[in-house]
Design an enzyme around this catalytic site. Structure first.
Site, short mmCIF file in Angstrom:
data_model
loop_
_atom_site.label_atom_id
_atom_site.label_comp_id
_atom_site.label_asym_id
_atom_site.label_seq_id
_atom_site.Cartn_x
_atom_site.Cartn_y
_atom_site.Cartn_z
N ASP A 1 0.83 -1.21 0.00
CA ASP A 1 0.00 0.00 0.00
C ASP A 1 0.87 1.26 0.00
O ASP A 1 2.07 1.20 0.30
CB ASP A 1 -0.89 -0.05 1.26
CG ASP A 1 -2.22 0.66 1.07
OD1 ASP A 1 -2.33 1.48 0.15
OD2 ASP A 1 -3.14 0.39 1.87
N ASP B 1 -10.62 1.66 -3.40
CA ASP B 1 -11.13 1.35 -2.05
C ASP B 1 -12.65 1.31 -2.06
O ASP B 1 -13.26 0.91 -1.07
CB ASP B 1 -10.67 2.41 -1.05
CG ASP B 1 -9.33 2.07 -0.45
OD1 ASP B 1 -8.79 1.00 -0.78
OD2 ASP B 1 -8.83 2.88 0.35
C1 DGJ Z 1 -5.90 1.66 1.99
C2 DGJ Z 1 -6.21 0.47 1.15
O1 DGJ Z 1 -6.59 0.85 -0.12
C3 DGJ Z 1 -7.24 -0.39 1.86
O2 DGJ Z 1 -7.64 -1.43 1.03
C4 DGJ Z 1 -6.64 -0.87 3.12
O3 DGJ Z 1 -5.57 -1.71 2.85
C5 DGJ Z 1 -6.19 0.31 3.98
N1 DGJ Z 1 -5.36 1.21 3.24
C6 DGJ Z 1 -5.45 -0.16 5.17
O4 DGJ Z 1 -4.96 0.88 5.90
#
Ligand code: DGJ
Length: 713
Positions: free
Chosen positions: A449, A515
């Site tokens: 990430d 997300d």
């Molecule tokens: C952002 C990501 O896009 C989510 O899927 C998740 O992993 C969160 N961060 C975790 O902090």
């Protein structure tokens, strides 16, 4: 080879003709439809036939559009190379010194002796018919000369006058790749990115095309800058009628200063062409990616990511229950997301302290990892290696490892700062931690990430801009980790789909598309991300009944049918799912497993259906023997019942059986009784008919979808 030749590269229905005559930098004579065999004499005639008159009050020579356009040649649009040597040499005049052809690629070297610079251009047409180019600039001046401060390199591709409409993407967290269209007027439509990552608002592909172009019609030309740091992309039309697409890295002031003998290598800039619309343009990117030896080919495993199921609330009992339920419905990979490392009880602390949190996991991750593997699933783990919370041991011990300018810190974002991977010790620490975790748990999957933009990303102690160094360091880090762990797959996530570009894809195996897993939003996000990436690279998950990010409630059919056209998974607290939900989900997982060879190897097709409320998307097998389509009702239609819907991409000469494919949403009440071919269980028609007239679409409530199976008979 040197002096004076035309080159013509052809593949997959596209061609690139280059004029490398004379001593000037190469010019693109033609980029677009394959024009067949063309001799150098014919290409010379093509150039002559297109040679403009000298317009009044212009320079007295024909101004060429070189792939790297130069002011010295009379070019007054955006210049190809900008920089200076202590204020001098602001304008270059390169003369070609060598041209080497290797198959469908050419390497052109040129020098500007006065400016003390060498330029190497690599231009090629890939087997998929994609053009790609990059430039290397070397400072050849004597060691005692002032260094050359490079401000930017822009590589261009021409587009013809008939490309009068532009399409590019913008976006934000939870709504990546929102298309915007406008007229391609005179001037520069410039998209600059200073976020230090590809960006949730990334252009992705900058398209110019014939007015009204669609997925299946209109000639289109698109450009993609393959870079995960700052970059720019532009469409420019000059008063002299020249149209171009261009792109490159966006360099911050003082970021690249070339000492004697030092070089700068630009990102690859890709160009894709479609004679009949965006599907063809996208298909070239897909074909190029799929031709890579390292392209993820294994059946893409059904994944459960636990983020939306537990967030930071890590509890072994709950996680093992989730694993049991996941395995029971056919899941193949279990991914533990954020929250497993020291101090990470919420998003205010812990980033940088990459040790398993002993208070939450007294026996390490082993109890969960062993349980997951015991169920026959693969185990994956979330990391965010480039980031650090000020509230972490790492930040307290090494404040000098944070990207910052002078003594001030950049504003925090999600309570975090960015670790300076250009700093050798910071880099070594992160590599050691990642290597140790991957080794300890024999990990085969990391979700990697990157949750904030880079702001004032200065490198200490010099105070110089550090975005380029950071981008290159991340690439090195990924490459090193993968070479140490060849079986490791990595997912590129950046607040969802904030790092999606072809250079990060050189070292990652899929992207987290967004997300937002609200299926309605996902319909559009996946459709437009698909302009660059094929379905197997798009992480697509089924969420809870009510989407966490929008509150919208959707049927399981709409959620799962939307996730089906990607790398399928779930992000749902399955302990809250009913028996009925789990049974339905099992059916979807079986369908995905059955369809994945087709979905992940076939040609993506998109219908230009006249009703904006009905979206048609399909994947057709390479030999066109079978296909699967979704008809997604994304809003209410103005008309009722719906009209006929064409199913593009089939062999016009073949006969096909089209039938409803379970599972899918229920077709609406009484209307289904009257939809004869549907209640008959299918209809047999020639591909020519299906691709043009099509079949009557079933009547659906909004935010529902049905699947169609198409088999050659
Ligand atoms: C952002 C990501 O896009 C989510 O899927 C998740 O992993 C969160 N961060 C975790 O902090």
């Amino acid at each position: 080879m040197r002096d004076g030749t035309f080159l013509h590269f052809r593949s997959a229905g596209a061609s690139l003709a280059l004029d490398c005559t004379g001593s000037g930098l190469p010019r693109v004579v033609h980029w677009g439809e394959d024009l067949g065999e063309l001799s150098p004499a014919t290409l010379a005639a093509v150039v002559r036939a297109g040679r403009p008159q000298i317009a009044t009050n212009n320079v007295d020579v024909v101004v060429p559009l070189a792939v790297l356009p130069e002011h010295s040649a009379g070019w007054q649009g955006t210049p190809g190379l900008t920089g200076h040597r202590a204020g001098a040499d602001f304008s270059t005049a390169f003369a070609v010194t060598s041209i080497e052809q290797h198959g469908q690629a050419v390497e052109v070297t040129a020098e500007d002796v006065g400016a003390g610079l060498e330029l190497r251009l690599e231009i090629e047409l890939t087997d998929a018919g994609l053009v790609r180019q990059r430039a290397t600039v070397t400072n050849q001046a004597e060691a005692d000369a002032a260094p050359f401060a490079l401000s930017g390199v822009l590589l261009t591709l021409p587009v013809p006058e008939r490309a009068t409409e532009l399409l590019d993407m913008t976006g934000r967290h939870l709504r990546e790749r929102s298309p915007q269209r406008h007229v391609f007027t005179i001037g520069t439509h410039l998209r600059e990115n200073r976020r230090g990552r590809t960006g949730t608002d990334a252009v992705t592909v900058h398209v110019a095309g014939e007015p009204g172009f669609g997925f299946r019609s209109g000639e289109v030309w698109g450009l993609h800058v393959a870079w995960s740091g700052n970059h720019r992309s532009l469409a420019e039309r000059t008063i002299n009628g020249v149209g171009l697409l261009g792109g490159g890295e966006l360099l911050l002031a003082g970021e690249v200063v070339l000492g004697a003998g030092e070089s700068y290598v630009s990102p690859w800039v890709y160009g894709s062409y479609g004679r009949t619309g965006l599907d063809e343009l996208a298909g070239r990117f897909h074909g190029h990616l799929r031709a890579r030896p390292g392209h993820p080919r294994s059946p893409r495993p059904v994944t459960l990511n636990v983020w939306e199921a537990v967030y930071f609330d890590h509890d072994l009992g709950k996680l093992t229950r989730l694993a049991d339920l996941a395995a029971g419905i056919g899941t193949e990979r279990f991914v533990l997301d954020d929250g497993w490392f020291r101090g990470r009880r919420d998003d205010h602390a812990g980033l940088g302290d990459w040790y398993v949190d002993e208070t939450v996991w007294p026996d390490g991750l082993n109890p969960l990892v062993d349980h997951v593997r015991g169920l026959g699933m693969e185990f994956g783990l979330w990391v965010e290696p480039e980031m650090v919370n000020p509230n972490s041991d790492l930040a307290r011990e090494h404040p000098e490892w944070i990207l910052a300018t002078g003594d001030r810190m950049p504003p925090e974002s999600r309570h975090q700062q960015v670790l300076d991977l250009g700093h050798p010790e910071a880099y070594a620490y992160i590599l050691e931690r990642l290597d140790a975790i991957v080794s300890e748990y024999a990990l085969t999957y990391l979700k990697w990430d990157h949750n904030r933009d880079l702001v004032e990303a200065g490198h200490s102690p010099t105070g110089r801009a550090g975005v380029r160094a950071q981008t290159l360091a991340v690439y090195r880090l990924l490459d090193e980790l993968r070479s140490r762990h060849p079986r490791l797959e990595i997912e590129s996530c950046s607040s969802g789909g904030g790092r999606i570009d072809l250079e990060i894809l050189e070292r990652t195996d899929r992207v987290w598309t967004s997300d937002c897993i609200d299926a309605l939003e996902r319909q559009q996000i996946q459709r437009w991300t698909g302009l660059l990436l094929p379905p197997e690279l798009l992480g697509c998950h089924v969420g809870a009944h009510a989407a966490h990010t929008t509150g919208r409630v959707h049927t399981l059919g709409f959620r799962a049918g939307t996730a089906l056209f990607g790398h399928f998974g779930m992000e749902w607290d399955l302990t809250q799912a009913t028996e009925e939900d789990l049974a339905a989900l099992t059916g979807w997982i079986e369908r995905y497993k059955d369809l994945r060879p087709l979905l992940h190897g076939g040609t993506v097709v998109t219908g230009d259906h006249p009703d904006p409320a009905l979206w048609v998307r399909g994947v057709v097998a390479p030999d066109r023997s079978r296909a699967v389509y979704t008809l997604a009702q994304v809003a209410t239609s103005v008309q009722s019942p719906p009209g006929r819907v064409a199913l593009p991409g089939l062999d016009p000469a073949a006969e096909y059986r089209v039938s409803p494919l379970a599972p899918g949403d229920e077709v609406r009440g009484p209307a289904s009784d009257r939809l004869a071919w549907w209640t008959d269980g299918g209809v047999t028609l020639p591909g020519r008919v299906l691709g043009s007239i099509g079949v009557r679409a079933p009547s659906q409530h909004p935010e529902r979808l049905v699947l169609l199976s198409v088999e050659r008979v």
